[in-house]
Design a protein around this motif. Structure first.
Motif, PDB file in Angstrom:
ATOM      1  N   ASP A 179     110.296  55.207  47.471  1.00 14.22           N
ATOM      2  CA  ASP A 179     109.126  55.997  47.115  1.00 14.22           C
ATOM      3  C   ASP A 179     108.921  57.169  48.077  1.00 14.22           C
ATOM      4  O   ASP A 179     108.552  58.272  47.681  1.00 14.22           O
ATOM      5  N   ASN A 182     110.428  60.297  47.078  1.00 12.28           N
ATOM      6  CA  ASN A 182     110.085  60.751  45.720  1.00 12.28           C
ATOM      7  C   ASN A 182     108.926  61.759  45.725  1.00 12.28           C
ATOM      8  O   ASN A 182     108.228  61.890  44.713  1.00 12.28           O
ATOM      9  N   ARG A 183     108.726  62.441  46.834  1.00 15.51           N
ATOM     10  CA  ARG A 183     107.483  63.240  46.902  1.00 15.51           C
ATOM     11  C   ARG A 183     107.701  64.693  47.279  1.00 15.51           C
ATOM     12  O   ARG A 183     106.841  65.346  47.851  1.00 15.51           O
ATOM     13  N   ASP A 255     107.100  63.597  41.906  1.00 18.48           N
ATOM     14  CA  ASP A 255     105.666  63.867  42.077  1.00 18.48           C
ATOM     15  C   ASP A 255     105.322  65.360  42.048  1.00 18.48           C
ATOM     16  O   ASP A 255     104.185  65.753  42.281  1.00 18.48           O
ATOM     17  N   ILE A 365     102.442  62.707  36.956  1.00 16.91           N
ATOM     18  CA  ILE A 365     101.564  63.259  37.995  1.00 16.91           C
ATOM     19  C   ILE A 365     100.500  64.184  37.390  1.00 16.91           C
ATOM     20  O   ILE A 365      99.370  64.253  37.880  1.00 16.91           O
ATOM     21  N   TYR A 428      95.486  68.624  47.736  1.00 19.57           N
ATOM     22  CA  TYR A 428      96.646  67.872  47.225  1.00 19.57           C
ATOM     23  C   TYR A 428      97.303  68.652  46.087  1.00 19.57           C
ATOM     24  O   TYR A 428      98.528  68.804  46.032  1.00 19.57           O
ATOM     25  N   MET A 432     101.211  70.129  45.971  1.00 25.25           N
ATOM     26  CA  MET A 432     102.249  69.604  45.066  1.00 25.25           C
ATOM     27  C   MET A 432     102.548  70.510  43.856  1.00 25.25           C
ATOM     28  O   MET A 432     103.383  70.175  43.021  1.00 25.25           O
TER      29      MET A 432
END
Ligand code: FAD
Ligand code: DLZ
Ligand code: SF4
Length: 504
Positions: A179, A182-183, A255, A365, A428, A432
């Protein structure tokens, strides 16, 4: 006289479905029904309706080609619900018994359970063997522990099916979960991302489009261009296309978000998995063959299907019907109209909703951190939010939509599914994605008319839910910030939130 009348529902479109396992071709009959109740109980996206009916009609043709005896009732000729249509068909065919694979939704199971009494014919409900984990098996697991962590369930499934496990019984690569890899944010100079496979509508699909276009024009979303696969053959081609063109980067950018990149490296396979055109076992098996691809992509993808997909189904059946009735945060606000129209100045929301209208698709997401996050921090009523998600996505069936929306996004289940609410501020979203650079609001401003609404709604959410959430250790940072906040700042947050909520 017919021996067994076998009912195949709109999300059971597979020759491997358990209800067909013991079929006797010369004695048993299959019945498939398009009924208005199923169309009208939600404002289903038009593309979702086309997907389901075209896939149902293609599947019926496949059954006919395989010499099965099948009756198919189209929606303009049927009674309004499964039960009434079935009553009619039973009078005609006088079957000795009825067989059906376990419906995927509580609402439909409830209806099926009444058939025996209404029709006076024995009804057998068979396990849906397409899933890795049986409903009772999940309940046994759930009853044996205090906390239902997805990660532990996922490890159990990996071990049971020997997936990504080495000869010593350890996870391949040394970790159960990648995980952390995965960002990644999408880099500025990323190469062009190939779109999912486009399947041109054939004669059957074109007829469905024309029938639905006339009768259900008022339903949400754009009917055309329609490009989904509606046969197993084309769904497999879509899977192969994903493996060839997008799987390599699925993990790192899982993400990420980017304006006008609707699909990024996602598989766009849930629509086919959920109606039965793809079998999750085949999907995982094909993905595992790509041993040269990064482990964070292979494991990340397997985790979504063997982990999350099975886990949310387990939660759904373990807790229904009570699950849908809870409202832990007592969220009461009305769903703003812009969820249906896309008319909002918030660019992130507008982009995700516009894309949803066009494609009946948004990736995880976008659903979780944009439209879901907003609903959470704006205190929108869970039933209204769930109804929206159930309507607008082509992959939406209650067994998978409800735990994701009610539990993961809205924390309305009080933490059964997630250990904390996924509330996030504009910071955030800015980190992203690139939505903020084209927005009328300023993500850097915290309060006032030009401030990003996610910024003050985020703090307003924690202020309002202090009593309910302050004991959650995972929210310690948020509540220690609130402790040090001046009364003036708190008032400002509350006023800005109130004023903003009045405008929507
Ligand atoms: P990918 O990102 O390529 O993932 C691969 C596969 O893993 C998906 O096809 C899907 O089968 C499975 N998967 C991934 N995440 C989840 C998850 N959280 N739960 C269950 N399966 C998962 N998924 C649905 O299938 N139907 C829904 O109605 C649905 N509603 C959702 C509502 C909300 C609020 C949220 C946050 C998520 C929802 N999801 C739903 C889960 C997820 O967003 C979709 O499965 C995914 O976006 C589908 O796109 P994809 O096939 O490109 O997925
Ligand atoms: C979603 C849907 C729609 C719109 N229409 C039908 C239908 O006419 N016939 C059918 O068999 N299934 C349909 N479905 C799927 C069902 O609503 C339901 O989700 C599944 O039967 C699983 O419970
Ligand atoms: Fe969304 Fe706020 Fe960014 Fe605008 S500034 S796109 S509302 S996060």
């Amino acid at each position: 006289m017919v021996r067994d009348l076998i009912i195949i529902l709109g999300d059971q479109l597979s020759l491997e479905i358990s209800s067909l396992e013991k079929i006797r071709k010369n004695e048993d009959k299959i019945l498939m029904m398009e009924v208005s109740n199923e169309i009208e109980y939600a404002n289903h996206h038009k593309k979702k309706l086309v997907l389901i009916f075209s896939a149902m009609r293609h599947f019926a043709d496949e059954l006919k080609k395989n010499k099965f005896d099948i009756t198919y009732v189209e929606f303009d000729k049927s009674k309004e619900n499964f039960t009434k249509e079935l009553e009619q068909q039973c009078k005609k065919f006088n079957p000795k018994s009825i067989k059906i694979t376990h419906p995927s939704e509580y609402r439909v199971l409830d209806e099926v359970k009444k058939w025996e009494k209404i029709l006076g014919i024995p009804v057998t409900i068979l396990e849906d063997s397409r899933f890795f984990c049986k409903i009772d098996e999940f309940s046994d697991w759930a009853n044996s522990r205090k906390e239902l962590k997805m990660e532990l369930f996922y490890q159990k499934m990996r071990k049971k099916y020997n997936i990504l496990i080495d000869n010593d019984g350890k996870p391949i690569g040394g970790k159960w979960n990648y995980d952390i890899k995965n960002r990644k944010r999408l880099p500025k100079n990323y190469s062009k991302i190939p779109n999912p496979l486009v399947c041109k509508p054939d004669k059957i699909t074109k007829r469905v489009i024309s029938q639905l276009g006339k009768k259900y024009a008022k339903h949400f979303g754009d009917l055309e261009p329609f490009w989904f696969a509606t046969t197993k053959e084309d769904a497999i081609k879509s899977l192969e296309d994903f493996i060839k063109n997008r799987l390599e980067f699925f993990g790192p950018y899982e993400d990420a978000m980017k304006e006008n990149e609707k699909f990024l490296y996602h598989s766009v396979l849930s629509i086919y998995l959920n109606v039965g055109l793809l079998n999750p076992r085949d999907v995982i098996q094909k993905v595992l063959q790509n041993k040269d691809l990064p482990i964070e992509s292979i494991e990340g993808f397997v985790r979504q299907i063997l982990g999350w997909r099975e886990y949310v189904r387990g939660i759904y059946w373990h807790y229904m019907p009570k699950y849908s009735q809870t409202n832990f945060l007592n969220a009461k606000n009305k769903l703003p109209d812009f969820y249906w129209t896309g008319k909002t100045k918030m660019n992130c929301m507008k982009s995700c909703i516009d894309q949803t209208k066009q494609e009946a698709y948004a990736h995880h997401i976008q659903r979780l951190m944009i439209t879901g996050n907003f609903a959470l921090i704006a205190g929108i009523n869970p039933k209204q939010v769930c109804n929206w998600y159930l309507s607008v996505y082509a992959d939406a069936f209650e067994w998978v939509e409800l735990p994701n929306t009610h539990g993961m996004v809205l924390y309305a289940d009080g933490g059964i599914l997630g250990s904390k609410p996924y509330a996030a501020s504009g910071n955030y979203i800015n980190k992203m994605s690139d939505y903020c650079k084209n927005c009328e609001y300023d993500v850097k401003i915290k309060n006032g008319k030009n401030a990003c609404p996610f910024n003050y709604l985020y703090w307003n959410f924690f202020l309002k839910n202090q009593e309910r959430l302050k004991k959650n250790p995972r929210l310690w940072t948020a509540f220690s910030n609130i402790k040090n906040m001046s009364e003036e700042r708190k008032n400002q947050i509350e006023n800005d939130s109130k004023e903003f909520m009045k405008t929507i």
